[in-house]
Design an enzyme around this catalytic site. Structure first.
Site, PDB file in Angstrom:
ATOM      1  N   GLY A  96      35.038  76.992 -90.061  1.00 45.25           N
ATOM      2  CA  GLY A  96      35.361  77.800 -88.850  1.00 45.25           C
ATOM      3  C   GLY A  96      36.831  78.165 -89.028  1.00 45.25           C
ATOM      4  O   GLY A  96      37.232  78.816 -88.069  1.00 45.25           O
ATOM      5  N   GLU A 104      27.351  80.621 -88.782  1.00 38.51           N
ATOM      6  CA  GLU A 104      27.383  79.709 -89.890  1.00 38.51           C
ATOM      7  C   GLU A 104      26.472  78.563 -89.635  1.00 38.51           C
ATOM      8  O   GLU A 104      25.599  78.182 -90.552  1.00 38.51           O
ATOM      9  CB  GLU A 104      28.666  79.187 -90.579  1.00 38.51           C
ATOM     10  CG  GLU A 104      29.530  80.758 -91.060  1.00 38.51           C
ATOM     11  CD  GLU A 104      30.882  80.204 -91.304  1.00 38.51           C
ATOM     12  OE1 GLU A 104      31.659  80.749 -92.153  1.00 38.51           O
ATOM     13  OE2 GLU A 104      31.633  79.028 -90.785  1.00 38.51           O
TER      14      GLU A 104
END
Length: 222
Positions: A96, A104
């Site tokens: 992140g 994701e």
């Protein structure tokens, strides 16, 4: 080319070898994945297309002539390739840093195999030295920050950054994550949290690690 860039190129080349004919790929976000995307260009006719984890990735794939599908329009993703900010020996990750953690995580969970590609600087014994990103609804930012402090973390608002989902990011430092799955579950329960950048319950299936000695593999224990 810097040593770090050489490592990224090497691990991206190694990941190409995992692609099978007519695969639909999940493609992550970040500088190492950018190297992977460039290497897809010469073999774009070998794959059926890709599902992108960010608008940036989608644009790069399309610029290389690769068809990008919406996740809602596909059933199976055989292979998801993405990087990480930290990786432990159990193939649990912090992701992140680029702010694409929610998409994701969705694509990782929708994929049969998650292949993580990193250089050796990302390998750690204990997760948490890299600040843990948490995507949060804007209205809940201050509330979530106060709740995170109860978990001994120090949240910092990523000021001026908005995710592709129009949310904000809190980066949480001062964590030594001894029980990644437990912490992932607890933080996910805070109202206003969209996604925690801990990929522990669904970690990687295999990690390719680029070092000065070449590319090695770290696999899940069965």
């Amino acid at each position: 080319m810097s040593k770090t860039e050489s490592k990224k190129q090497a691990v991206a080349r190694a990941a190409i070898e995992f692609i099978e004919y007519d695969d639909l790929l999940g493609v992550g976000t970040g500088s190492t994945v950018d190297c992977f995307i460039e290497l897809l260009k010469p073999i774009k006719n070998k794959i059926s297309g890709a599902v992108a984890s960010s608008i940036s990735t989608q644009q790069k794939l399309e610029a290389n002539g690769i068809r990008v599908y919406d996740l809602n329009d596909v059933s199976d993703i055989p292979l998801y390739v993405d990087g990480a900010d930290e990786v432990n020996s159990r193939l649990q990750l912090i992701k992140g840093g680029g702010g694409a953690l929610t998409r994701e995580k969705i694509i990782a969970n929708a994929s049969k195999k998650f292949l993580c590609i990193v250089d050796d600087s990302k390998i750690v014994n204990i997760l948490g030295k890299f600040p843990l990103p948490i995507e949060v609804l804007p209205m809940a930012r201050s509330f979530v920050a106060r709740e995170i402090i109860k978990h001994k973390g120090m949240p910092s608002w990523r000021d001026g950054f908005v995710t592709d989902n129009e949310n904000v990011i809190l980066d949480v430092s001062h964590l030594e994550i001894m029980e990644p799955i437990e912490l992932e579950r607890k933080l996910n329960q805070i109202p206003g949290v969209v996604t925690v950048g801990l990929f522990a319950e669904r970690g990687a299936d295999q990690v390719l690690i680029s070092s000065d000695d070449g590319v090695s593999e770290l696999k899940k224990d069965n």
